[in-house]
Design an enzyme around this catalytic site. Structure first.
Site, PDB file in Angstrom:
ATOM      1  N   HIS A 239       0.771  -1.527  -0.245  1.00  0.00           N
ATOM      2  CA  HIS A 239      -0.109   0.126  -0.053  1.00  0.00           C
ATOM      3  C   HIS A 239       1.034   1.241  -0.310  1.00  0.00           C
ATOM      4  O   HIS A 239       0.197   2.357  -0.312  1.00  0.00           O
ATOM      5  CB  HIS A 239      -1.237  -0.285   1.078  1.00  0.00           C
ATOM      6  CG  HIS A 239      -2.298  -1.000   1.365  1.00  0.00           C
ATOM      7  ND1 HIS A 239      -3.476  -0.561   0.207  1.00  0.00           N
ATOM      8  CD2 HIS A 239      -2.435  -1.843   1.858  1.00  0.00           C
ATOM      9  CE1 HIS A 239      -4.004  -1.505   0.663  1.00  0.00           C
ATOM     10  NE2 HIS A 239      -3.221  -2.514   1.070  1.00  0.00           N
TER      11      HIS A 239
ATOM     12  N   LYS B  86      -9.748  12.854   3.302  1.00  0.00           N
ATOM     13  CA  LYS B  86      -9.028  11.928   3.699  1.00  0.00           C
ATOM     14  C   LYS B  86      -7.983  12.682   5.198  1.00  0.00           C
ATOM     15  O   LYS B  86      -8.359  13.145   5.430  1.00  0.00           O
ATOM     16  CB  LYS B  86      -7.961  12.414   2.824  1.00  0.00           C
ATOM     17  CG  LYS B  86      -7.870  12.840   2.542  1.00  0.00           C
ATOM     18  CD  LYS B  86      -6.581  13.079   1.161  1.00  0.00           C
ATOM     19  CE  LYS B  86      -7.291  13.577  -0.077  1.00  0.00           C
ATOM     20  NZ  LYS B  86      -7.104  11.967  -0.777  1.00  0.00           N
ATOM     21  N   ARG B  87      -7.504  11.425   5.350  1.00  0.00           N
ATOM     22  CA  ARG B  87      -6.446  11.804   6.594  1.00  0.00           C
ATOM     23  C   ARG B  87      -5.478  13.272   6.398  1.00  0.00           C
ATOM     24  O   ARG B  87      -5.519  13.566   5.118  1.00  0.00           O
ATOM     25  CB  ARG B  87      -5.578  10.160   6.786  1.00  0.00           C
ATOM     26  CG  ARG B  87      -5.781   9.141   7.472  1.00  0.00           C
ATOM     27  CD  ARG B  87      -6.372   9.868   8.528  1.00  0.00           C
ATOM     28  NE  ARG B  87      -5.689   9.482   9.568  1.00  0.00           N
ATOM     29  CZ  ARG B  87      -5.081   9.004  10.525  1.00  0.00           C
ATOM     30  NH1 ARG B  87      -6.320   7.593  10.726  1.00  0.00           N
ATOM     31  NH2 ARG B  87      -4.159   8.950  11.419  1.00  0.00           N
TER      32      ARG B  87
ATOM     33  N   LYS C  26      -0.217  14.591   1.589  1.00  0.00           N
ATOM     34  CA  LYS C  26      -1.950  14.221   0.464  1.00  0.00           C
ATOM     35  C   LYS C  26      -2.152  15.719   0.084  1.00  0.00           C
ATOM     36  O   LYS C  26      -3.118  16.603  -0.081  1.00  0.00           O
ATOM     37  CB  LYS C  26      -2.826  13.982   1.571  1.00  0.00           C
ATOM     38  CG  LYS C  26      -3.054  11.962   1.521  1.00  0.00           C
ATOM     39  CD  LYS C  26      -3.889  11.830   2.221  1.00  0.00           C
ATOM     40  CE  LYS C  26      -4.026  10.057   3.351  1.00  0.00           C
ATOM     41  NZ  LYS C  26      -5.131   9.255   1.789  1.00  0.00           N
TER      42      LYS C  26
ATOM     43  N   THR D 123      -9.114   5.714  -2.281  1.00  0.00           N
ATOM     44  CA  THR D 123     -10.634   5.644  -3.143  1.00  0.00           C
ATOM     45  C   THR D 123     -11.901   6.617  -2.629  1.00  0.00           C
ATOM     46  O   THR D 123     -12.100   6.659  -3.536  1.00  0.00           O
ATOM     47  CB  THR D 123     -10.800   4.232  -1.827  1.00  0.00           C
ATOM     48  OG1 THR D 123     -10.417   4.848  -0.376  1.00  0.00           O
ATOM     49  CG2 THR D 123      -9.792   3.217  -2.160  1.00  0.00           C
TER      50      THR D 123
ATOM     51  N   LYS E 147     -15.194   7.423  -4.908  1.00  0.00           N
ATOM     52  CA  LYS E 147     -16.356   7.623  -4.587  1.00  0.00           C
ATOM     53  C   LYS E 147     -17.338   8.535  -4.890  1.00  0.00           C
ATOM     54  O   LYS E 147     -17.836   9.456  -5.119  1.00  0.00           O
ATOM     55  CB  LYS E 147     -16.591   7.609  -3.092  1.00  0.00           C
ATOM     56  CG  LYS E 147     -16.173   6.523  -2.326  1.00  0.00           C
ATOM     57  CD  LYS E 147     -15.085   6.858  -0.457  1.00  0.00           C
ATOM     58  CE  LYS E 147     -14.646   5.920   0.267  1.00  0.00           C
ATOM     59  NZ  LYS E 147     -14.361   6.087   0.680  1.00  0.00           N
TER      60      LYS E 147
HETATM   61  C1  LIG Z   1     -12.732   6.612   1.297  1.00  0.00           C
HETATM   62  C2  LIG Z   1     -12.244   6.766   2.793  1.00  0.00           C
HETATM   63  C3  LIG Z   1     -10.793   6.875   3.622  1.00  0.00           C
HETATM   64  C4  LIG Z   1     -10.197   7.415   2.108  1.00  0.00           C
HETATM   65  O1  LIG Z   1      -9.726   7.917   1.460  1.00  0.00           O
HETATM   66  P1  LIG Z   1      -8.257   8.534   0.283  1.00  0.00           P
HETATM   67  O2  LIG Z   1      -9.179   9.970  -0.311  1.00  0.00           O
HETATM   68  O3  LIG Z   1      -8.347   7.354  -0.330  1.00  0.00           O
HETATM   69  O4  LIG Z   1      -7.907   8.834   1.415  1.00  0.00           O
HETATM   70  C5  LIG Z   1     -10.733   7.259   4.772  1.00  0.00           C
HETATM   71  N1  LIG Z   1     -11.486   7.131   5.183  1.00  0.00           N
HETATM   72  C6  LIG Z   1     -12.646   7.133   5.004  1.00  0.00           C
HETATM   73  C7  LIG Z   1     -13.746   6.920   6.381  1.00  0.00           C
HETATM   74  C8  LIG Z   1     -13.427   6.597   4.067  1.00  0.00           C
HETATM   75  O5  LIG Z   1     -14.415   6.259   4.049  1.00  0.00           O
END
Ligand SMILES: *Cc1c(COP(=O)(O)O)cnc(C)c1O
Length: 817
Positions: free
Chosen positions: A361, A552-553, A558, A660, A664
């Site tokens: 990852h 996101k985190r 990022k 991911t 979404k």
């Molecule tokens: C989808 C998701 C992530 C991943 O987000 P990225 O933008 O790909 O880092 C992290 N936390 C939650 C709660 C998510 O639903």
């Protein structure tokens, strides 16, 4: 659209069953029951319905002798389960009707469910999406994880700072769990190797005088969408072997007598809240082994119960390890086969490699797991011996093929001899697996070019790509009912099973009425989010503004700072020209920072401080709002994702393995502004470059700059907006009571070398944002592009990813009817 149970089951029977569960699980009668009680009753009913299918699926699987995928992951970020489970069982509508009769709305009831945060972010969420898809497709699978009592911390914002609060998801009891005390296994630590086991490491080892802790299973059902398959999320909980030390208790040491018990049971007390950095603590090390040992023992016991010999392991079981966290599985499976089941070393090695495969990852050095050798020496001495043995024979092969290349041996060895000696978990996982996969095309290419270049040359063909995907039933159909209904009204429901059918929406791009409907679905979602924001923060936001989200985190790679610098530049632009024609924007941030990651926490503070100034500046009004929505989680993501116009995916090229969140939002008709990183590249290919706002340095350019060719200040000198924004941040404009507060941020971007090239990408980024505003002004054009995005996102379903895993790695097939 969803199956309907009331077509096969008598409605009255369902009602009686719901009331019975109300009484049984809460002790309440309908007249006295409140929302929480009805939630308990509805979950109780769902449990009953799912257990019938679960048992049937188990029987079917055993009859067919089907091969199972076992997904080992330290995290499963499943989110709330009620709505998805009821839908998959076909019981949603009928439950909604029953709850309406007693005066409740099923959506309000579902909102009361706790969201078990058993993961940090993308890696844990991927595990949950893949498990969901295995069940939908009918591939038998287990998710193996840990039952942390405290999952991810709850994030509160206090005066702009993140504060962390423990989150006890089990406070109302694990309502979905089935306690399986029949599935209990001893997991051993410490001890020593008996003399006789010390010499030829290939002989069975004698690991003696260990401390033992028990692992007990708790099962959570994973019902598949319109499928008979119910898979299992099996989470291990630690229990001491004896309740109290009677000798010490009787000697008057009452506290001491339970201390040992408390210590061992703390093994599964808490999830490590680190994302993308190795946690490096002894307890985490023990947790990883706990997961691996209990799960492998369980697999072997199941196989034996079914009358299979261990020779059949590779034809009956595929173990996928999610990142290197469960990489000890390689050594543990060898130990179980050789020491406890009497197989020869070579035989065990052949089986191990055919069973295990590994998903990588991350390529970032700080995230590559390395455990101090002394942890193994003290805690898992037998495993260290096994690791040495595997390493020795691997290095011998390498030396035979590349005589004299000492440096190569040093690089591929499992043991890192630089400074304190460490075990490189990625090397162990690689050599012990038959397949290693990256999670997007570019990530897989970079694996071959960088971190695994040597191993790929030595063991060619093992690395493959399987681009991530997301569960479209949750992230599109579930989270966005308006869009779901609109889509189904045009192309039917087939897309819920096969997301590539979304392509059938393409002819409607030129249908003005469809575009208007698509737009109103988005508008309704934005209104709902705006209501939520107003209720939570008191701020009102304009629903005609661009909803611009980076959720996101919080991580330097990022680049929340890039988005924030842009927001400050927009702020200045409006202030410099208050009468001008400015596109209104609502910038939405959400995300947690690891508690020990000071820079990430300071970034959260900066976002909140900038937001406070901007949001209360009367000159600005509706034209710019900045929000930090606290406690990012699956539930909050489900709220935000459907409402987003612009999805921010702006990591430094080469740092985000896949992402991911990007999938979404694009699926829900957001346009993406993104770097050529991770799955962004494939999303852009799928939706067409003209429907994707790409910008920024490429991985090759980043690699070049990283070789000492980067001068951050030269970019600063060339961009006045950037200078002004950084100056304001640095001189306390946003932090008047502590003017130097944000100096560490400014320093890291300027004199600190700007490791993630924020300044290098800023000008390009601001430029593309102007293009975005121009496009947004033409709502018809924007909507066309949004529809094209949704229509082309089919390949980013986790169903597709699971089919790839099943075909390319696991060699598993769906159960026959
Ligand atoms: C989808 C998701 C992530 C991943 O987000 P990225 O933008 O790909 O880092 C992290 N936390 C939650 C709660 C998510 O639903």
């Amino acid at each position: 659209m969803f199956p309907d149970l009331s077509k096969v089951k008598d409605k009255e029977a369902i009602r009686r069953s719901l009331e019975r569960h109300l009484l049984q699980s809460t002790g309440m009668e309908p007249e006295a029951a409140q929302a929480q009680h009805w939630l308990g009753a509805t979950i109780g009913l769902a449990r009953e319905l799912v257990s019938e299918r679960w048992a049937e699926a188990r029987r079917k699987k055993e009859r067919q002798g089907a091969k199972e995928a076992c997904y080992f992951s330290m995290e499963f970020l499943v989110g709330r389960l009620l709505t998805d489970t009821l839908r998959n069982l076909g019981a949603y509508d009928v439950c909604a009707e029953m709850l309406t009769r007693v005066g409740y709305n099923i959506e309000d009831i579902a909102e009361l469910e706790v969201d078990p945060g058993l993961g940090n972010g993308g890696l844990g969420r991927l595990a949950a999406c893949l498990l969901d898809s295995t069940a939908a497709i009918g591939i038998p699978a287990y998710g193996y994880g840990l039952r942390y009592e405290f999952g991810m911390f709850a994030q509160r914002i206090k005066e702009g700072w993140q504060s962390e609060e423990p989150e006890q998801w089990l406070r109302f009891g694990g309502r979905w769990e089935f306690a399986r005390s029949d599935l209990t296994y001893p997991v051993r630590y410490h001890g020593r190797l008996a003399e006789s086991g010390r010499d030829g490491a290939t002989a069975p080892g004698q690991w003696i005088e260990c401390a033992t802790v028990l692992a007990t299973a708790f099962d959570i059902p994973a019902a598949g969408y319109s499928s008979d398959t119910v898979n299992t999320l099996r989470l291990w909980s630690a229990r001491a072997t004896h309740e109290l030390d009677l000798e010490r208790f009787n000697a008057g040491d009452h506290l001491g007598a339970v201390l040992d018990k408390a210590q061992w049971e703390s093994l599964t007390r808490v999830l490590y809240p680190h994302d993308g950095t190795a946690a490096g603590r002894e307890l985490r090390f023990k947790q990883q082994y706990f997961l691996v040992s209990a799960s492998l023992q369980d697999i072997i016991a199941r196989l034996k119960r079914q009358g299979c010999s261990l020779d059949m392991l590779p034809s009956r079981i595929a173990v996928q390890i999610n990142d290197t966290h469960p990489a000890m599985a390689v050594a543990e499976l060898m130990r179980l086969l050789v020491d406890e089941n009497g197989l020869t070393w070579d035989h065990a090695w052949d089986i191990t490699r055919r069973v295990i495969s590994y998903t990588n990852h991350t390529l970032m050095p700080e995230a590559l797991e390395r455990w101090p050798l002394r942890f193994f020496e003290i805690i898992l001495p037998r495993h260290l011996q096994i690791i040495y043995r595997i390493n020795d024979s691997f290095l011998k092969e390498v030396a035979a093929r590349y005589p004299g290349d000492i440096d190569l041996l040093r690089r591929v060895s499992f043991i890192d001899e630089d400074g304190e000696r460490h075990v490189r978990m990625a090397n162990l996982a690689f050599v012990g697996s038959h397949r290693i996969n990256g999670v997007s095309k570019i990530h897989t290419e970079l694996m071959k070019r960088t971190v695994f270049a040597d191993l790929d040359r030595l063991l060619p063909g093992r690395i493959i790509n399987i681009t991530n995907g997301v569960a479209s039933r949750r992230w599109l159909a579930g989270a966005n009912p308006d869009l779901r209904n609109l889509i189904s009204s045009k192309i039917g429901n087939g897309w819920m099973r096969d997301l590539s059918e979304l392509k059938q929406l393409l002819p409607f791009v030129e249908d003005a009425a469809f575009r208007a409907d698509f737009r109103s679905a988005k508008a309704a979602n934005k209104q709902r989010l705006a209501n939520h924001i107003e209720a939570e923060t008191g701020l009102s936001v304009s629903v005609t503004s661009i909803f611009d989200a980076q959720i996101k985190r919080i991580h330097e790679y990022k680049r929340q700072l890039l988005k924030l610098l842009h927001a400050v530049a927009l702020y200045n632009r409006i202030r410099n020209n208050p009468g001008g024609d400015h596109t209104a924007r609502t910038v939405i941030f959400a995300g947690k920072a690891a508690p020990g990651y000071a820079m990430a926490k300071l970034i959260i503070k900066l976002i909140n401080d900038v937001a406070r100034v901007v949001n209360h500046d009367p000159l600005i009004g509706d034209r710019l709002k900045i929000l930090f929505l606290p406690n990012y989680s699956v539930s909050l993501a489900e709220r935000i994702v459907p409402a987003v116009d612009l999805s921010e995916q702006i990591s430094t090229a080469g740092t985000e393995a896949s992402g991911t969140g990007n999938m979404k939002m694009a699926m829900n008709g957001a346009l993406t502004v993104g770097t050529l990183d991770g799955a962004n590249i494939e999303i852009r290919d799928a939706v067409g470059a003209e429907n994707f706002f790409a910008f920024g340095l490429t991985t090759d350019e980043v690699a070049y700059l990283e070789k000492g060719h980067y001068d951050a200040l030269s970019y600063l000198r060339r961009d006045n907006d950037l200078q002004q924004a950084l100056e304001m941040i640095g001189n306390g404009f946003f932090s008047p009571s502590n003017r130097d507060l944000f100096q560490p941020i400014v320093q890291s971007l300027t004199r600190g070398g700007d490791r993630f090239f924020v300044l290098a990408d800023f000008t390009y980024y601001v430029g593309i944002q102007a293009e975005i505003e121009a496009c947004y002004a033409d709502q018809e054009e924007w909507t066309r592009r949004a529809i094209i995005n949704t229509a082309n996102m089919g390949m980013f379903s986790s169903d597709r990813a699971v089919v790839d895993y099943a075909r390319e790695i696991w060699q598993t097939r769906p159960l026959a009817d």
